[in-house]
Structure formats: structure tokens, C-alpha cells
Design a protein around this motif. Sequence first.
Motif, PDB file in Angstrom:
ATOM      1  N   ASN A 182      -1.411  -1.047  -3.757  1.00 44.88           N
ATOM      2  CA  ASN A 182      -0.357  -0.402  -5.125  1.00 44.88           C
ATOM      3  C   ASN A 182      -0.500  -1.298  -6.485  1.00 44.88           C
ATOM      4  N   THR A 183      -1.095  -1.797  -6.160  1.00 43.69           N
ATOM      5  CA  THR A 183      -1.147  -2.822  -7.318  1.00 43.69           C
ATOM      6  C   THR A 183      -2.523  -1.434  -8.331  1.00 43.69           C
ATOM      7  N   ASP A 184      -3.679  -1.400  -7.833  1.00 43.10           N
ATOM      8  CA  ASP A 184      -4.227  -0.370  -8.992  1.00 43.10           C
ATOM      9  C   ASP A 184      -4.909   0.455  -8.371  1.00 43.10           C
ATOM     10  N   ASN A 185      -3.881   1.575  -7.353  1.00 42.99           N
ATOM     11  CA  ASN A 185      -4.753   2.613  -6.539  1.00 42.99           C
ATOM     12  C   ASN A 185      -6.032   2.777  -5.752  1.00 42.99           C
ATOM     13  N   ILE A 186      -6.474   1.767  -5.661  1.00 45.64           N
ATOM     14  CA  ILE A 186      -7.995   1.874  -5.276  1.00 45.64           C
ATOM     15  C   ILE A 186      -7.665   2.409  -3.923  1.00 45.64           C
ATOM     16  N   LEU A 187      -8.375   3.820  -3.125  1.00 46.45           N
ATOM     17  CA  LEU A 187      -8.854   3.273  -1.798  1.00 46.45           C
ATOM     18  C   LEU A 187      -9.909   2.653  -1.508  1.00 46.45           C
ATOM     19  N   VAL A 188      -8.882   2.661  -0.003  1.00 47.57           N
ATOM     20  CA  VAL A 188      -9.063   0.641   0.627  1.00 47.57           C
ATOM     21  C   VAL A 188      -9.439   1.864   2.058  1.00 47.57           C
ATOM     22  N   GLY A 189      -8.754   2.901   2.645  1.00 54.22           N
ATOM     23  CA  GLY A 189      -9.483   3.394   3.939  1.00 54.22           C
ATOM     24  C   GLY A 189      -8.485   4.441   4.410  1.00 54.22           C
ATOM     25  N   THR A 190      -8.211   4.964   5.608  1.00 56.89           N
ATOM     26  CA  THR A 190      -7.778   5.951   5.817  1.00 56.89           C
ATOM     27  C   THR A 190      -7.384   5.797   6.877  1.00 56.89           C
ATOM     28  N   VAL A 191      -6.060   7.052   7.006  1.00 61.04           N
ATOM     29  CA  VAL A 191      -5.206   7.032   8.644  1.00 61.04           C
ATOM     30  C   VAL A 191      -5.059   7.838   9.105  1.00 61.04           C
ATOM     31  N   SER A 192      -5.502   8.457   9.752  1.00 62.58           N
ATOM     32  CA  SER A 192      -4.877   9.955  10.768  1.00 62.58           C
ATOM     33  C   SER A 192      -4.417  10.193  11.572  1.00 62.58           C
ATOM     34  N   ALA A 226     -14.806  11.256  -4.858  1.00 61.79           N
ATOM     35  CA  ALA A 226     -15.599   9.760  -5.358  1.00 61.79           C
ATOM     36  C   ALA A 226     -15.637   8.425  -3.971  1.00 61.79           C
ATOM     37  N   GLY A 227     -14.288   8.525  -4.210  1.00 62.15           N
ATOM     38  CA  GLY A 227     -13.784   6.856  -3.798  1.00 62.15           C
ATOM     39  C   GLY A 227     -13.671   7.301  -2.236  1.00 62.15           C
ATOM     40  N   LEU A 228     -13.728   8.630  -1.867  1.00 61.02           N
ATOM     41  CA  LEU A 228     -13.867   8.689  -0.161  1.00 61.02           C
ATOM     42  C   LEU A 228     -15.783   8.037   0.168  1.00 61.02           C
ATOM     43  N   ILE A 263       0.448  -0.640  -0.428  1.00 66.35           N
ATOM     44  CA  ILE A 263       0.189  -0.033  -0.266  1.00 66.35           C
ATOM     45  C   ILE A 263       0.605   1.486   0.172  1.00 66.35           C
ATOM     46  N   HIS A 264       0.033   2.565  -0.169  1.00 68.34           N
ATOM     47  CA  HIS A 264       0.865   3.391  -0.189  1.00 68.34           C
ATOM     48  C   HIS A 264      -0.059   4.224   0.684  1.00 68.34           C
ATOM     49  N   ILE A 265       0.371   5.660   0.718  1.00 68.14           N
ATOM     50  CA  ILE A 265      -0.829   6.340   2.214  1.00 68.14           C
ATOM     51  C   ILE A 265      -0.347   8.291   1.221  1.00 68.14           C
ATOM     52  N   ARG A 266      -1.334   8.777   1.022  1.00 75.62           N
ATOM     53  CA  ARG A 266      -0.845   9.789   0.286  1.00 75.62           C
ATOM     54  C   ARG A 266      -1.880  10.846   1.176  1.00 75.62           C
ATOM     55  N   ASP A 267      -1.850  12.246   0.614  1.00 81.68           N
ATOM     56  CA  ASP A 267      -3.165  13.552   1.276  1.00 81.68           C
ATOM     57  C   ASP A 267      -4.329  12.913   0.680  1.00 81.68           C
ATOM     58  N   ILE A 268      -5.349  13.281   0.598  1.00 82.31           N
ATOM     59  CA  ILE A 268      -6.462  12.980   0.853  1.00 82.31           C
ATOM     60  C   ILE A 268      -7.072  14.422  -0.696  1.00 82.31           C
ATOM     61  N   SER A 269      -6.977  14.316  -1.531  1.00 74.17           N
ATOM     62  CA  SER A 269      -8.114  15.443  -2.569  1.00 74.17           C
ATOM     63  C   SER A 269      -8.833  15.517  -2.623  1.00 74.17           C
ATOM     64  N   VAL A 270      -9.985  16.607  -2.985  1.00 74.71           N
ATOM     65  CA  VAL A 270     -11.452  16.746  -3.972  1.00 74.71           C
ATOM     66  C   VAL A 270     -11.005  15.296  -5.126  1.00 74.71           C
TER      67      VAL A 270
END
Length: 179
Positions: free
Chosen positions: A71-81, A17-19, A6-13
Motif C-alpha cells: 500500500n505504501t509504494d504500490n510495488i508488486l511483491v508477490g502473487t496469489v491465485s 516488467a514488475g512481474l 497490502i492490496h491485491i488486484r488482477d495483473i495486467s500487461v
Amino acid sequence: MRSVNIHIRDISVDDAAGLLQLQKENRDFFESYAPTRTDEFYTMEGQLKRIQKQAEDRKNDQAYNFGIFTNTDNILVGTVSLFQVMRGPLQSAYIGYDLDRKNNGRGYTTDAVRLVVDHGFNTLKLHRIEAGAMTHNIASIRVLEKAGFQKEGIARQNVHINGKWEDHQILAILNPCAP
């Protein structure tokens, strides 16, 4: 920030839709472990407001919110804060996370927690990161322990979830490099 899966990054506008989809598909699951959310939260407008608030919190050094993407398909699967960032003599924050139910058990949350802890210690220069998990949420407690958190005690009737006050296991990790 990246691990093997996985990778994590800032969530943008662009992620709104994925969120929204993640939250709607997992509403019952997430709300069994988190404070109840309003119906507006489960709308596009609600998610856009959430993303805007997160950007303001980051700018003000109050919270740092990330999406968890495969990492394989760049799908948003969760959040961490990291949230409730406290400066001055405390230099601490709380950590929270959620992961799509169908992706549980793959190590994604543990990886995301490790990445955020590294960011909190090395970039944000925090001394302490604390977490709370409902005492019966063994999977969440295990995620934190695998990431290096240690149990500190029970916070009785700590958070109001699903109409009742829930006890939480408190865990924390300390920055080994902090002065």
C-alpha cells in the motif's frame, strides 16, 4: 481488495516488467517450493504470455490470479491465485502464492490469502478452497493456518519439485455461509 499493508488486484500487461523482475530476483527461492519453470518463463515474452493466459482463465472461470502490492509504494511483491476452479457439485478451487523473499515475515501473504479466500467465498461462491504445502515448508503451512485453513492429511509424492516428488501437507477451508 485491500488490507492494512497490502492490496491485491488482477495483473495486467502494465505489470509485466514488475512481474518479470519479481520472478528473476526470486528464481532460486521460488523454485525451491514450486515446480521448475522453463527459461522462457523468465523473459518478458514469457510473462506476457502468462498474463494473457491468466486473463483467458479468468474469463473462462478456471483461475483467478492477483498481484500482491504494498500500500505504501504500490510495488508488486508477490502473487496469489485461485486455480483449478471446479464447479458443479464441488464448487472448489486450489490456492497458491509466492512472495518476494525480502518481504517474508511481514504478514503480507497471510493478508493476501485472507483477501482471496473472502473473494472466493463471497464473490465466486466457492464452497471449499484447498492448499498444499511441502511438509517441511513450515512458514507456508503457518500462513494457511493463520488464514483459517485446517490440516487434512499428507499427499504423498504429490508434486515434482527440483527433480524429486515432494510430499505435501493438505489444508482446506470451507465457506461458513455455503448452503
